[in-house]
Design a protein around this motif. Structure first.
Motif, PDB file in Angstrom:
ATOM      1  N   GLY A 105       0.818  -1.204   0.000  1.00 29.06           N
ATOM      2  CA  GLY A 105       0.000   0.000   0.000  1.00 29.06           C
ATOM      3  C   GLY A 105       0.854   1.257   0.000  1.00 29.06           C
ATOM      4  N   GLU A 106       0.266   2.357   0.392  1.00 21.59           N
ATOM      5  CA  GLU A 106       0.931   3.664   0.345  1.00 21.59           C
ATOM      6  C   GLU A 106       1.183   4.203   1.748  1.00 21.59           C
ATOM      7  N   TRP A 107       2.425   4.661   1.979  1.00 18.68           N
ATOM      8  CA  TRP A 107       2.834   5.206   3.267  1.00 18.68           C
ATOM      9  C   TRP A 107       3.521   6.545   3.039  1.00 18.68           C
ATOM     10  N   LYS A 131       5.311   3.594  -1.896  1.00 18.25           N
ATOM     11  CA  LYS A 131       4.253   2.672  -2.298  1.00 18.25           C
ATOM     12  C   LYS A 131       4.848   1.284  -2.491  1.00 18.25           C
ATOM     13  N   PHE A 132       4.302   0.301  -1.787  1.00 19.33           N
ATOM     14  CA  PHE A 132       4.769  -1.080  -1.860  1.00 19.33           C
ATOM     15  C   PHE A 132       3.722  -1.922  -2.593  1.00 19.33           C
ATOM     16  N   PHE A 133       4.174  -2.619  -3.658  1.00 16.82           N
ATOM     17  CA  PHE A 133       3.277  -3.468  -4.428  1.00 16.82           C
ATOM     18  C   PHE A 133       3.815  -4.904  -4.438  1.00 16.82           C
ATOM     19  N   GLN A 134       2.938  -5.881  -4.257  1.00 18.16           N
ATOM     20  CA  GLN A 134       3.324  -7.274  -4.444  1.00 18.16           C
ATOM     21  C   GLN A 134       3.498  -7.538  -5.934  1.00 18.16           C
ATOM     22  N   HIS A 145       7.752  -4.752  -5.760  1.00 18.51           N
ATOM     23  CA  HIS A 145       8.471  -3.556  -6.200  1.00 18.51           C
ATOM     24  C   HIS A 145       7.794  -2.343  -5.598  1.00 18.51           C
ATOM     25  N   GLY A 146       8.427  -1.177  -5.752  1.00 19.54           N
ATOM     26  CA  GLY A 146       7.839   0.013  -5.168  1.00 19.54           C
ATOM     27  C   GLY A 146       8.368   1.290  -5.774  1.00 19.54           C
ATOM     28  N   SER A 232      -4.311  -3.494  -0.850  1.00 23.01           N
ATOM     29  CA  SER A 232      -4.150  -4.383  -1.998  1.00 23.01           C
ATOM     30  C   SER A 232      -4.562  -3.664  -3.277  1.00 23.01           C
ATOM     31  N   LYS A 233      -3.652  -3.627  -4.255  1.00 24.65           N
ATOM     32  CA  LYS A 233      -3.902  -3.114  -5.594  1.00 24.65           C
ATOM     33  C   LYS A 233      -4.287  -1.637  -5.659  1.00 24.65           C
ATOM     34  N   GLY A 234      -4.015  -0.882  -4.572  1.00 29.16           N
ATOM     35  CA  GLY A 234      -4.172   0.560  -4.627  1.00 29.16           C
ATOM     36  C   GLY A 234      -5.595   1.072  -4.708  1.00 29.16           C
TER      37      GLY A 234
END
Length: 273
Positions: A105-107, A131-134, A145-146, A232-234
């Motif tokens: 998600g976004e921090w 932003k952290f994405f699986q 990735h992020g 999840s998935k923004g």
């Protein structure tokens, strides 16, 4: 044949990778992976003919292949019998998958980074949005990735790409794509670890703590809060707390947020990474 194979493995340590056709089953197995992973696997078995423990194996790869992606790291670990990151089969209520879901998600908030420059220890504080994405290839991936956007007090900005993964201890690794700098966030340290998840005092999810580089002298301290996006998935939501099965959970053993202390010692600016 084994002696020939060992000799060819040795060549990869002192020269460019040599292509060859093996008469046993090993080459067929290695062809599944890309060139970097194939080279790493060969060099690893030459260095550790009997294998090594998880931590030695992980650190060896990160030291000799700092430009590798998280996917390549996952493939390498799988090839040397530590398949853990992208071929992961979580159990019910698995804490590692829950941690990844919390991280995704976004921090945003303050980041202070420490680094050596001209013989002096320097530090800078700036606003960071991470932003952290699986990885989309697997919903059970423990890596991804992020994107990080840093903003200094004077309005200057920089955008950084990174990859990340969570290891079997819950430690978070972040590798910045451009510089290759790798940071480890220790899940089991109360003094120099991190907190990720719901913070009861504030009433929403926070992410604070230390990151210590494994291949440079850099360190960072973050003080971030979840933004108004789902984990999840923004997908946009109105809450700053995770929902579903991970709602109200927290990971890492850090309990004291030292962000103010770190910020007080730093100057404004943006260090290129």
């Amino acid at each position: 044949m084994k002696q020939i194979a060992k000799f060819l493995m040795a060549l990869t340590l002192v020269a460019v990778p040599v292509g060859f056709t093996s008469c046993d089953n090993e080459e067929e197995h290695y062809n599944y992976y890309n060139d970097l992973v194939t080279e790493a696997v060969r060099n690893y078995w030459y260095t550790y003919p009997g294998g090594a423990d998880y931590y030695t194996t992980r650190d060896w790869f990160l030291y000799y292949y700092p430009s590798a992606t998280a996917v390549e790291f996952a493939e390498f670990m799988n090839a040397v019998n530590y398949g853990y990151v992208d071929n992961y089969n979580p159990k019910e209520n698995d804490p590692l998958m829950a941690e990844v879901q919390m991280l995704s998600g976004e921090w945003a908030g303050d980041m202070t980074i420490y680094f050596d420059e001209k013989g002096k220890r320097m530090s800078q504080t700036f606003h960071a949005n991470m932003k952290f994405f699986q990885y989309e290839t697997s919903k059970n991936s423990l890596s991804g990735h992020g994107i990080e956007v840093d903003t200094a007090d004077n309005g200057a900005t920089q955008t950084l790409e990174f990859s990340w993964f969570v290891d079997k201890n819950g430690d978070i690794y972040i590798r910045y794509t451009k510089s290759g700098t790798i940071f480890r966030m220790d899940a089991n340290s109360s003094k120099k670890g991190f907190h990720l998840g719901y913070e009861q005092q504030k009433g929403y999810d926070t992410f604070f703590g230390y990151g210590v580089s494994t291949n440079t002298t850099d360190e960072f301290y973050i003080d971030l809060a979840r933004q108004a996006t789902n984990n999840s998935k923004g997908r946009m939501v109105k809450t700053r707390t995770a929902t579903g099965t991970i709602a109200g959970k927290a990971f890492g053993k850090a309990t004291l947020n030292n962000a103010a202390e770190h910020k007080a010692k730093a100057v404004s600016g943006l260090r290129e990474r």
